[in-house]
Write a protein that holds these residues in place. Sequence first.
Motif, short mmCIF file in Angstrom:
data_model
loop_
_atom_site.label_atom_id
_atom_site.label_comp_id
_atom_site.label_asym_id
_atom_site.label_seq_id
_atom_site.Cartn_x
_atom_site.Cartn_y
_atom_site.Cartn_z
N ILE A 141 -1.65 -0.67 -5.39
CA ILE A 141 -2.37 -0.49 -4.13
C ILE A 141 -2.27 0.98 -3.72
O ILE A 141 -1.23 1.45 -3.27
N ILE A 142 -3.37 1.68 -3.87
CA ILE A 142 -3.41 3.12 -3.60
C ILE A 142 -3.24 3.39 -2.11
O ILE A 142 -2.47 4.26 -1.72
N SER A 143 -3.96 2.64 -1.28
CA SER A 143 -3.92 2.95 0.15
C SER A 143 -4.40 1.76 0.98
O SER A 143 -5.07 0.85 0.48
N SER B 297 4.83 8.22 1.71
CA SER B 297 4.55 7.18 0.72
C SER B 297 5.49 6.00 0.91
O SER B 297 6.71 6.16 0.98
N HIS B 298 4.93 4.81 0.99
CA HIS B 298 5.73 3.60 1.11
C HIS B 298 6.32 3.17 -0.23
O HIS B 298 7.08 2.20 -0.29
N HIS B 299 5.98 3.86 -1.30
CA HIS B 299 6.55 3.58 -2.61
C HIS B 299 7.75 4.46 -2.92
O HIS B 299 8.40 4.28 -3.95
N ALA B 300 8.01 5.43 -2.05
CA ALA B 300 9.13 6.34 -2.25
C ALA B 300 10.38 5.79 -1.56
O ALA B 300 10.30 5.02 -0.60
N SER B 301 11.55 6.18 -2.06
CA SER B 301 12.81 5.89 -1.38
C SER B 301 13.24 7.15 -0.63
O SER B 301 13.04 8.27 -1.11
N TYR B 302 13.81 6.96 0.54
CA TYR B 302 14.18 8.09 1.39
C TYR B 302 15.68 8.05 1.66
O TYR B 302 16.29 6.98 1.80
N PRO C 96 0.83 -1.21 0.00
CA PRO C 96 0.00 0.00 0.00
C PRO C 96 0.86 1.25 0.00
O PRO C 96 1.79 1.38 0.80
N ARG C 97 0.58 2.15 -0.92
CA ARG C 97 1.40 3.37 -1.00
C ARG C 97 1.22 4.23 0.24
O ARG C 97 2.18 4.77 0.78
N GLY D 83 -9.62 -6.00 9.53
CA GLY D 83 -10.55 -4.90 9.38
C GLY D 83 -10.05 -3.72 8.59
O GLY D 83 -10.66 -2.64 8.62
N MET D 84 -8.94 -3.87 7.88
CA MET D 84 -8.43 -2.78 7.05
C MET D 84 -8.93 -2.94 5.61
O MET D 84 -9.21 -4.06 5.18
N ILE D 85 -9.03 -1.83 4.89
CA ILE D 85 -9.49 -1.84 3.51
C ILE D 85 -8.33 -1.43 2.59
O ILE D 85 -7.75 -0.35 2.76
N HIS D 86 -8.00 -2.30 1.63
CA HIS D 86 -7.00 -1.97 0.62
C HIS D 86 -7.72 -1.52 -0.65
O HIS D 86 -8.60 -2.21 -1.16
N LYS D 87 -7.32 -0.36 -1.12
CA LYS D 87 -7.89 0.25 -2.33
C LYS D 87 -6.89 0.05 -3.46
O LYS D 87 -5.76 0.53 -3.40
N ILE D 88 -7.31 -0.68 -4.51
CA ILE D 88 -6.37 -1.14 -5.53
C ILE D 88 -6.85 -0.72 -6.92
O ILE D 88 -7.98 -1.02 -7.32
N LEU D 89 -5.99 -0.03 -7.65
CA LEU D 89 -6.27 0.34 -9.04
C LEU D 89 -5.93 -0.83 -9.95
O LEU D 89 -4.86 -1.42 -9.84
N GLU D 90 -6.86 -1.17 -10.84
CA GLU D 90 -6.59 -2.16 -11.89
C GLU D 90 -6.08 -1.41 -13.11
O GLU D 90 -6.85 -0.79 -13.84
N ASP D 91 -4.77 -1.47 -13.31
CA ASP D 91 -4.13 -0.72 -14.39
C ASP D 91 -3.63 -1.69 -15.45
O ASP D 91 -2.55 -2.26 -15.32
N ASP D 92 -4.44 -1.89 -16.50
CA ASP D 92 -4.05 -2.78 -17.59
C ASP D 92 -3.64 -4.15 -17.04
O ASP D 92 -2.57 -4.68 -17.37
N PHE D 93 -4.50 -4.71 -16.20
CA PHE D 93 -4.29 -6.02 -15.58
C PHE D 93 -3.13 -6.05 -14.59
O PHE D 93 -2.66 -7.12 -14.22
N LYS D 94 -2.68 -4.87 -14.17
CA LYS D 94 -1.64 -4.81 -13.14
C LYS D 94 -2.22 -4.09 -11.92
O LYS D 94 -2.89 -3.06 -12.07
N PRO D 95 -1.94 -4.61 -10.70
CA PRO D 95 -2.49 -3.96 -9.51
C PRO D 95 -1.58 -2.84 -9.00
O PRO D 95 -0.36 -2.94 -9.05
#
Length: 638
Positions: free
Chosen positions: A419-421, A546-551, A24-25, A405-417
């Motif tokens: 995870i927005i949040s 963002s968990h997708h960023a490098s720090y 999740p980002r 009890g958490m909700i993962h929100k996932i974009l389907e991008d050209d058959f690739k997932p």
Amino acid sequence: MKVKFALFFIWNILFSVCSLDHIPRLTLNQGDGNRLLYSQIQKHTVFFHPEGSDELFVGGTDFVYRFNVDDGLLVENFSLPTTGEQNCEENPCENVITVIQQFQDSLFVCGTNGNKPQCWKLYPQVANQSSEIIESYEGTGISPHVYTQNSISLTIEGDLYAAVPLNSDGTSLQFRRKAGLRPNVWMYDRWMTEPTFISASWVKRDKDPEQEKIYMFFREKNSDSSPEADPWISRVAQVCKVDEGGSKRFFQNMWTSFLKARLVCGIPKESLYFNRLQDIFVQHADDWRDSRVYALFTSSWNSTAVCIYSMADIDSVFENSSFKGFSEEIPKPRPGTCVPNSRALPMATIRVIKDHPEMSDWIHPIHRQAPFYISSNNYTKITVDRVTVANESTHNVLFLATDHGMIHKILEDDFKPFIISETHLTNLSAPVQSMKLDSTKRKLFVGFPEQIAQLDLQRCQDYNRSCEDCILARDPYCAWSQSGCTPVSQGGIQNLAGGKTDVCHKNNDGKKRKKRETPSSSVDPPEAAYSVPLGVPFYLSCLIHSHHASYRWEHNDHTSQCQQTESDCLHLITAMSEDNYGRYRCVSREQDYTMIVKAYELNPIQAPENQKNAVTQVAAQRLVMTVLVPALIAVFYH
């Protein structure tokens, strides 16, 4: 040794198909708003909410609530305690509501009723009068005797269908048309082996209603009992809506159109399969062939996968595959074909249905080589929304509920997932009991034992720091405009395909503006200055957005990677020296965007020796207790 090697092999495969996009980002918290609290903890709940309606009906133990979802208020509370004579020796004498369906002219409510299922009709309120409940009839075959027993239900054009055990011990579980305008129809006992029904869906065919079918999704016990075989097989089955059973001579009141096929979800080239179907969401399309089935599977090695199927492919298997174990010429009409008068079907056709209902061909997902999404999270429920974005194209967004009890929100991008949040809806780690999507209102209703949480699908304020922040989120519900990151409107800026932020630096004619110098943060953060004595330990921190960023940390001409916890990027200085003074910047890099997250300036200070020692001790304790210990714990559990 073989088991260890197999597990190692499996995890290597899983990690090879996973990437940073499978994390999740953002991690978000719902907050205390948008909650509807129960008066007491509920062990089972069921929702009924028509698309776009301001009413949400919730069935619990001995009650049905009617909420207004716009203002979050309880409108009516219908008391439905046990009635009549019950057998409550082994189970509590309570009425757990298990079915709420719109049925003919009323809302149909059924419950366990102290191990003696009962149904009621709930007539809506008229003018200023309250709604009215009228006891209807005995509910065996519609509601289970105990709420933990497997059950599903749906209504179609005045008919009610259900799969529940007929007996209090959970036996005689099958899918039936139980009430309504058409005759009651049930299944042949040998068609399924200890099934667990997941869902049933009616797929409409507006141009050919006589060919409409009802699809059941379930898993059943595997006849292969070898140690290598999974104990469960996942299936989809069909029956025709117009099916009224066979003639009085043969198969009277039994389905004459029942067929079943195996659902495949896995990595075929590695012989790695997810065989335990957990949940289903059918996304209907204007052309029924374009309808999709989103299936949630688990495996014996505690992983979860999502596979996506085409309704056209499912129907093709039922219409064209050979019948498993049947080698003779296929009779006409072909078994499983919808006909206007099922009672006139020839015996040869019905015998194939009776003895060979399984298809030889398996049903594969539209992405045949691997599941759409594989995760180590234990997901329990799935729902999918179709979103029209700024350029008028449509994108699908998946919402997956975890067992915590958490909700993962996932974009389907050209058959690739992607995870927005990950959104935490409650402070408690509680399972999700019910989940209902309202695409019109852009809300997701999530039922927990103690409350109902409303998740706003358009949480654009979470990415409102800059245009780049809004674009990197890749959230189809949100776009950047003059008003900031807001729900999608015409002319808004998005880049869902790749998340590159260069779209923020283009003029209306599409030409690039002059590039900002790196770092490309729109507004640099204020610099925090500290005076630190020599020799003392010290640490710097910046929040991980963002968990997708490098720090990384930049100090003078040196760069160092951060020591990262779940929420912070740390720079630890064990003892201050002259070289440690100066400016520090915590810098994040994601896609083509570099940002200064936090800036510090450390200056020397001269302190008396006794004060220096005291400062050193206090700083050391602060470092150990507030940074090192939590960091080590976070790393250990991560």
